[in-house]
Design a protein around this motif. Structure first.
Motif, mmCIF file in Angstrom:
data_model
loop_
_atom_site.group_PDB
_atom_site.id
_atom_site.type_symbol
_atom_site.label_atom_id
_atom_site.label_comp_id
_atom_site.label_asym_id
_atom_site.label_seq_id
_atom_site.Cartn_x
_atom_site.Cartn_y
_atom_site.Cartn_z
ATOM 1 N N GLU A 170 0.838 -1.210 0.000
ATOM 2 C CA GLU A 170 0.000 0.000 0.000
ATOM 3 C C GLU A 170 0.871 1.257 0.000
ATOM 4 N N TYR A 171 1.900 1.260 0.833
ATOM 5 C CA TYR A 171 2.806 2.414 0.920
ATOM 6 C C TYR A 171 3.564 2.619 -0.388
ATOM 7 N N ALA A 172 4.117 1.533 -0.936
ATOM 8 C CA ALA A 172 4.928 1.633 -2.154
ATOM 9 C C ALA A 172 4.128 2.137 -3.338
ATOM 10 N N ASN A 173 2.835 1.852 -3.340
ATOM 11 C CA ASN A 173 1.990 2.260 -4.455
ATOM 12 C C ASN A 173 1.150 3.498 -4.152
ATOM 13 N N SER A 174 1.549 4.218 -3.093
ATOM 14 C CA SER A 174 0.806 5.414 -2.701
ATOM 15 C C SER A 174 1.239 6.659 -3.456
ATOM 16 N N ARG A 175 2.288 6.555 -4.266
ATOM 17 C CA ARG A 175 2.723 7.682 -5.084
ATOM 18 C C ARG A 175 3.141 7.172 -6.458
ATOM 19 N N PRO A 176 3.128 8.007 -7.464
ATOM 20 C CA PRO A 176 3.393 7.538 -8.834
ATOM 21 C C PRO A 176 4.834 7.126 -9.087
ATOM 22 N N ALA A 177 5.795 7.677 -8.347
ATOM 23 C CA ALA A 177 7.201 7.347 -8.604
ATOM 24 C C ALA A 177 8.021 7.538 -7.341
ATOM 25 N N TRP A 178 9.137 6.777 -7.274
ATOM 26 C CA TRP A 178 10.085 6.889 -6.182
ATOM 27 C C TRP A 178 11.454 7.236 -6.755
ATOM 28 N N ALA A 179 12.406 7.524 -5.878
ATOM 29 C CA ALA A 179 13.749 7.894 -6.328
ATOM 30 C C ALA A 179 14.392 6.780 -7.147
ATOM 31 N N HIS A 205 -1.864 -11.027 -0.016
ATOM 32 C CA HIS A 205 -1.796 -9.821 0.803
ATOM 33 C C HIS A 205 -1.813 -8.538 -0.037
ATOM 34 N N VAL A 206 -1.780 -8.665 -1.366
ATOM 35 C CA VAL A 206 -1.860 -7.483 -2.220
ATOM 36 C C VAL A 206 -3.298 -6.974 -2.224
ATOM 37 N N PRO A 207 -3.503 -5.688 -1.951
ATOM 38 C CA PRO A 207 -4.870 -5.146 -1.973
ATOM 39 C C PRO A 207 -5.558 -5.421 -3.305
ATOM 40 N N ARG A 208 -6.834 -5.801 -3.257
ATOM 41 C CA ARG A 208 -7.569 -6.187 -4.463
ATOM 42 C C ARG A 208 -7.563 -5.083 -5.517
ATOM 43 N N ALA A 209 -7.752 -3.846 -5.092
ATOM 44 C CA ALA A 209 -7.789 -2.742 -6.053
ATOM 45 C C ALA A 209 -6.448 -2.591 -6.757
ATOM 46 N N ALA A 210 -5.352 -2.747 -6.010
ATOM 47 C CA ALA A 210 -4.018 -2.643 -6.606
ATOM 48 C C ALA A 210 -3.770 -3.796 -7.568
ATOM 49 N N LEU A 211 -4.250 -4.975 -7.221
ATOM 50 C CA LEU A 211 -4.099 -6.141 -8.087
ATOM 51 C C LEU A 211 -4.816 -5.935 -9.417
#
Length: 225
Positions: A170-179, A205-211
């Motif tokens: 959830e945290y990793a996919n909370s923004r469009p890009a990382w460094a 454990h991957v959120p359904r919406a993210a999947l």
């Protein structure tokens, strides 16, 4: 056990941790610093040499826990990037096998409050910032015994692993890009990331919406495990 740097502000540019059960080999500091400086990496770790209670080398064929340690480190070669491989488990094995720049530690805010998976979770968040450097020489002696968290299979560890991974995804996919342009996110890897998770019991454990979003949009890198 607790790491001293959690309570004090360490001096110097680099931080080397050490678990009280384990040992650093004589060339450890020199080799790790050389690897980090040579690649301008923020963090890294080395291959692990399992040892027994008496400090003697632990034969992989004779000890299932030693075999699990070696297999987990070998698994880093089975994914497109080291960061992506960390979705399967912690190839650094122990927090004591980590060396990193103090600025990375401060940026990430140190370890989170997990009992079994805090080293692994720290590595996952570090992979959002940059890929680690891996030193192929075994420079960290990891003592295998019945108390290793890597060998614990009780419900408490399984539950924490699930909670930690779900929180990270959830945290990793909370923004469009990382460094790190190769960060282990669904936006970067799509079905490649799902394939890595699907090789374990962690995909649930991957959120359904993210999947659903990953399956519909594919991946920027077009990688597959």
């Amino acid at each position: 056990g607790d790491y001293l740097l959690e309570r004090e502000d360490p001096r110097g540019e680099f931080i080397q941790l050490l678990h009280p059960d384990d040992r650093l080999r004589p060339r450890r500091i020199e080799a790790m610093l050389g690897a980090l400086l040579g690649s301008d990496a923020e963090w890294g770790f080395a291959r692990v040499a399992p040892i027994d209670r008496s400090g003697q080398p632990c034969a992989r064929a004779a000890d299932a826990r030693a075999a699990a340690v070696v297999a987990l480190q070998d698994g880093i070669m089975m994914a497109p990037t080291p960061g992506l491989s960390m979705l399967r488990g912690n190839p650094a094995i122990s927090g004591g096998n980590l060396m990193f720049r103090k600025r990375l530690w401060k940026t990430l805010g140190g370890f989170r409050d997990y009992r079994y998976t805090r080293d692994w979770e720290f590595c996952l968040r570090a992979a959002l910032a940059c890929e680690p450097v891996l030193v192929s020489e075994p420079l960290y002696e990891y003592r295998v015994h019945a108390g290793n968290t890597i060998s614990e299979a009780d419900s408490g560890m399984r539950d924490e692993r699930g909670r930690m991974l779900a929180s990270f995804v959830e945290y990793a996919n909370s923004r469009p890009a990382w460094a790190n342009p190769f960060a282990p996110t669904l936006g970067n890897w799509g079905d490649g990331m799902l394939a890595v998770l699907g090789a374990t019991d962690l995909l649930r454990h991957v959120p359904r919406a993210a999947l659903e979003r990953a399956l519909s949009t594919g991946s920027r890198h077009g990688a597959s495990a």
